[in-house]
Write a protein that holds these residues in place. Structure first.
Motif, mmCIF file in Angstrom:
data_model
loop_
_atom_site.group_PDB
_atom_site.id
_atom_site.type_symbol
_atom_site.label_atom_id
_atom_site.label_comp_id
_atom_site.label_asym_id
_atom_site.label_seq_id
_atom_site.Cartn_x
_atom_site.Cartn_y
_atom_site.Cartn_z
ATOM 1 N N GLU A 129 -53.997 -13.049 -18.325
ATOM 2 C CA GLU A 129 -53.947 -14.377 -18.938
ATOM 3 C C GLU A 129 -52.619 -14.625 -19.678
ATOM 4 O OE1 GLU A 129 -56.975 -14.957 -21.869
ATOM 5 O OE2 GLU A 129 -56.476 -17.069 -22.175
ATOM 6 N N HIS A 130 -52.129 -13.613 -20.372
ATOM 7 C CA HIS A 130 -50.999 -13.817 -21.286
ATOM 8 C C HIS A 130 -49.640 -13.429 -20.726
ATOM 9 C CE1 HIS A 130 -53.184 -14.681 -25.089
ATOM 10 N NE2 HIS A 130 -54.159 -14.009 -24.509
ATOM 11 N N GLU A 132 -47.317 -14.209 -18.408
ATOM 12 C CA GLU A 132 -46.156 -15.086 -18.291
ATOM 13 C C GLU A 132 -45.724 -15.614 -19.655
ATOM 14 O OE1 GLU A 132 -47.034 -18.098 -15.297
ATOM 15 O OE2 GLU A 132 -45.615 -16.985 -14.049
ATOM 16 N N GLN A 133 -46.694 -15.997 -20.473
ATOM 17 C CA GLN A 133 -46.357 -16.549 -21.782
ATOM 18 C C GLN A 133 -45.630 -15.509 -22.626
ATOM 19 O OE1 GLN A 133 -47.039 -19.925 -23.201
ATOM 20 N NE2 GLN A 133 -45.343 -18.897 -24.212
ATOM 21 N N LEU A 134 -46.138 -14.279 -22.640
ATOM 22 C CA LEU A 134 -45.520 -13.240 -23.468
ATOM 23 C C LEU A 134 -44.132 -12.885 -22.944
ATOM 24 C CD1 LEU A 134 -48.555 -10.904 -24.271
ATOM 25 C CD2 LEU A 134 -47.441 -12.569 -25.747
ATOM 26 N N ARG A 135 -43.992 -12.800 -21.627
ATOM 27 C CA ARG A 135 -42.667 -12.499 -21.067
ATOM 28 C C ARG A 135 -41.704 -13.640 -21.366
ATOM 29 N NH1 ARG A 135 -43.901 -9.423 -15.573
ATOM 30 N NH2 ARG A 135 -44.371 -7.412 -16.519
ATOM 31 N N SER A 136 -42.223 -14.879 -21.272
ATOM 32 C CA SER A 136 -41.376 -16.037 -21.544
ATOM 33 C C SER A 136 -40.868 -16.007 -22.978
ATOM 34 C CB SER A 136 -42.161 -17.323 -21.293
ATOM 35 O OG SER A 136 -41.457 -18.441 -21.772
ATOM 36 N N LEU A 137 -41.719 -15.545 -23.895
ATOM 37 C CA LEU A 137 -41.315 -15.474 -25.307
ATOM 38 C C LEU A 137 -40.413 -14.271 -25.567
ATOM 39 C CD1 LEU A 137 -44.678 -16.418 -27.067
ATOM 40 C CD2 LEU A 137 -42.596 -17.784 -27.008
ATOM 41 N N ALA A 139 -41.233 -10.901 -24.958
ATOM 42 C CA ALA A 139 -41.892 -9.653 -25.350
ATOM 43 C C ALA A 139 -41.636 -8.565 -24.299
ATOM 44 C CB ALA A 139 -43.389 -9.880 -25.499
ATOM 45 N N ARG A 143 -44.367 -4.109 -26.338
ATOM 46 C CA ARG A 143 -44.697 -5.066 -27.390
ATOM 47 C C ARG A 143 -45.920 -5.892 -26.967
ATOM 48 N NH1 ARG A 143 -41.713 -6.811 -31.625
ATOM 49 N NH2 ARG A 143 -43.017 -7.977 -33.055
ATOM 50 N N THR A 147 -49.516 -6.274 -28.805
ATOM 51 C CA THR A 147 -50.038 -7.607 -29.120
ATOM 52 C C THR A 147 -51.438 -7.788 -28.522
ATOM 53 O OG1 THR A 147 -47.838 -8.557 -29.216
ATOM 54 C CG2 THR A 147 -49.649 -10.082 -28.822
ATOM 55 N N LEU A 148 -51.599 -7.346 -27.274
ATOM 56 C CA LEU A 148 -52.883 -7.553 -26.606
ATOM 57 C C LEU A 148 -53.961 -6.636 -27.178
ATOM 58 C CD1 LEU A 148 -51.751 -8.137 -22.932
ATOM 59 C CD2 LEU A 148 -52.459 -9.812 -24.639
ATOM 60 N N ASP A 151 -55.009 -8.580 -30.006
ATOM 61 C CA ASP A 151 -55.659 -9.826 -29.616
ATOM 62 C C ASP A 151 -57.082 -9.590 -29.089
ATOM 63 O OD1 ASP A 151 -55.138 -12.692 -29.493
ATOM 64 O OD2 ASP A 151 -55.569 -12.471 -27.364
ATOM 65 N N TYR A 233 -62.901 -17.275 -32.912
ATOM 66 C CA TYR A 233 -61.571 -17.137 -32.326
ATOM 67 C C TYR A 233 -61.475 -17.640 -30.888
ATOM 68 C CZ TYR A 233 -60.128 -14.489 -36.380
ATOM 69 O OH TYR A 233 -59.813 -14.117 -37.652
ATOM 70 N N GLY A 234 -62.616 -17.913 -30.274
ATOM 71 C CA GLY A 234 -62.582 -18.445 -28.925
ATOM 72 C C GLY A 234 -62.269 -17.379 -27.879
ATOM 73 N N HIS B 64 -36.191 -20.012 -15.156
ATOM 74 C CA HIS B 64 -36.507 -19.485 -16.481
ATOM 75 C C HIS B 64 -36.318 -17.971 -16.537
ATOM 76 C CE1 HIS B 64 -38.227 -19.227 -20.412
ATOM 77 N NE2 HIS B 64 -39.381 -18.738 -20.042
ATOM 78 N N PHE B 90 -46.336 -23.903 -20.301
ATOM 79 C CA PHE B 90 -47.044 -23.768 -19.036
ATOM 80 C C PHE B 90 -48.132 -24.823 -18.879
ATOM 81 C CE2 PHE B 90 -45.163 -19.779 -20.107
ATOM 82 C CZ PHE B 90 -44.692 -19.292 -18.901
ATOM 83 N N VAL B 94 -51.637 -20.801 -23.380
ATOM 84 C CA VAL B 94 -52.293 -19.526 -23.655
ATOM 85 C C VAL B 94 -52.012 -19.150 -25.098
ATOM 86 C CG1 VAL B 94 -52.481 -17.113 -23.011
ATOM 87 C CG2 VAL B 94 -51.972 -18.817 -21.272
ATOM 88 N N LEU B 110 -40.924 -12.526 -32.267
ATOM 89 C CA LEU B 110 -40.306 -11.873 -31.113
ATOM 90 C C LEU B 110 -38.815 -12.193 -31.030
ATOM 91 C CD1 LEU B 110 -42.918 -12.307 -28.227
ATOM 92 C CD2 LEU B 110 -42.462 -10.300 -29.626
#
Lengths: 234, 248
Positions: A129-130, A132-137, A139, A143, A147-148, A151, A233-234, B64, B90, B94, B110
């Motif tokens: 789930e995370h 792409e988002q984490l790599r984009s940020l 991480a 790391r 984080t996971l 989480d 927390y969903g 990207h 995205f 997420v 980060l």
């Protein structure tokens, strides 16, 4: 039938009166299993997260092995630890056989694969789930793994409780490496086995009741944690 | 620390043009992006338009840096290094299992921003997307539209020079879509270069300065938006415009 109900009444009385022998056995059980869980968690969760997130050869093989080791027979683990710790064994010098430490070692070995494997599954789902988002940020993989782990803490807690349940309920490993020595290495399961074969049912029954209550409690805790986390927390 | 408070024009930052040369991407032998060459400047808001499966999302991930190209290359202002000051939002936001504020702060963490500064910057970013009243709420229980605005705040807090958006409103209702579009327009006004994909013509009309039209992994036209919507140059784009209902 009469002996059974009589034993049952005596067992309840033992539990209600916090019988000294009974309490000592329960406390040792908890001490051994909780320590084993602590060790197995410290090793198993990072291991599971690393397998889930990492990119290395042999990842799938490791996953299959770990899943397989979840079903390790406790007596076999007991036997292996016995061989390691016995006088002529490679770790015989340490003189740990028939001590609570030996029991902790055996239980930790038994449940590390359980916690690692369940943890890997949880972190892997979260990673999907995370990712792409984490790599984009920005991480790094390690790391992201940390984080996971944080989480998914609520799901991982239930994995840890599963390990605790398994440790507290197994008899084979602690019997072999602990030796079931009165006042030293007697835990709930080994006592139940011994007292039953001796015909002393009340103590065995009392311990059985406590063990069942403990397992139910663990499952209730796991269930409630999941519910609470989902709401908050969903 | 170390970030200029005065915003330089994106052109001045030397990141542009973003150039793709003969860029290709294959998945299991199937070409997804097929020898795309494209130069994008730092000024105009670029919308990548195309049908589902045209390769929009993959092209954006290549730019990207989430995907490695199978062939060709990408340069930023003539250099191959991928700039750090870029962020991506995205299609499906997420969020981590923590508060809205801490989700925004996590991105800053980060990026190496110190604790005090990251909380104040995260708070400011939440305010800019109109979510300051939800700062303490767990992010994952927010509505879809709120979560997408939160994702925009997380990206915005990083003060990106380039913001990539992949179908950011595809899962949202019209009201939430408008709110998200307003935030995107604000981010563009702040000086960030916007590159976004959509298959929604109405949205492309509202946000685009220029259109890159993608068809089966190839760029078939790259036209100023006004001209594109008046009369696309390519037959593929014309067919797409006919088939696609202009929403709203």
């Amino acid at each position: 039938m009469d002996t059974l109900s009589q034993s049952f009444v005596t067992a309840l009385a033992l539990v209600a009166s916090f019988d000294r022998e009974l309490s000592a056995i329960v406390l040792l059980s908890l001490k051994v299993s909780l320590t084993a869980v602590l060790i197995a968690t410290a090793v198993g969760l990072p291991l599971g997260a690393a397998i889930a997130v990492g990119r290395f050869r042999g990842q799938q093989t490791l996953t299959v092995i770990l899943n397989g080791l979840m079903g390790l027979p406790p007596v076999v683990v007991g036997l292996l630890v016995y061989l390691l710790l016995s006088r002529s064994g490679p770790l015989g010098e340490a003189d740990l056989l028939f001590t609570p430490t030996a029991m902790i070692v055996a239980q930790a070995i038994l449940i590390t694969p359980i916690i690692a494997s369940l943890g890997r599954q949880v972190v892997e789902d979260a990673w999907r789930e995370h990712k792409e988002q984490l790599r984009s940020l920005g991480a790094s993989d390690w790391r992201a793994a940390l984080t996971l782990l944080w989480d998914t803490r609520f799901s991982l807690f239930t994995a840890v409780l599963a390990g605790l349940g398994r440790a507290a309920a197994e008899v084979g490993a602690v019997m072999i490496v602990g030796g079931n020595i009165d006042g030293v290495t007697r835990v709930m399961t080994t006592t139940i086995a011994l007292e039953t074969s001796k015909g002393d049912l009340p103590l065995a029954l009392a311990l059985g009741l406590i063990l069942i209550a403990l397992v139910l409690l663990l499952n209730a805790a796991a269930y409630m944690t999941r519910q609470w986390a989902a709401r908050h927390y969903g | 620390m170390g970030r200029p408070t005065l915003r330089l024009g994106t052109q001045a930052s030397g990141l542009f043009p973003l150039e793709l040369r003969e860029l290709s991407f294959e998945s299991h032998g199937t070409p997804i992006i097929d020898r795309v060459s494209l130069a994008i400047d730092g000024e105009r808001r670029t919308v990548i338009l195309g049908a589902n499966g045209a390769g929009k999302s993959v092209l954006m991930r290549l730019m990207h840096g989430l995907l490695e190209p199978s062939g060709g290359r990408i340069t930023w202002g003539g250099r191959p290094q991928r700039p750090r000051a870029q962020a991506m939002v995205f299609q499906r936001p997420v969020m981590l299992r923590t508060s809205a504020l801490k989700n925004v702060a996590y991105g800053l963490k980060l990026a190496g921003v110190g604790r005090d500064e990251r909380l104040s910057r995260a708070g400011a970013a939440l305010a800019r997307v109109g979510l300051q009243h939800l700062a303490a709420r767990p992010a994952r229980v927010l509505s879809g539209g709120e979560q997408q605005r939160l994702a925009l705040a997380r990206a915005w807090a990083l003060e990106p020079k380039v913001l990539f958006l992949d179908e950011p409103t595809a899962n949202l209702d019209p009201t939430a879509t408008r709110e998200v579009e307003d935030v995107i327009a604000d981010i563009a006004l702040g000086g960030a270069k916007i590159i976004m994909t959509t298959h929604n013509l109405g949205q492309a009309r509202r946000l685009a300065d220029e259109i890159v039209f993608l068809h089966r992994g190839r760029v078939v036209e790259h036209t100023p938006a006004e001209e594109f919507f008046r009369q696309p140059r390519s037959a593929e784009a014309a067919a797409f415009m006919k088939g696609e209902l202009p929403w709203f």
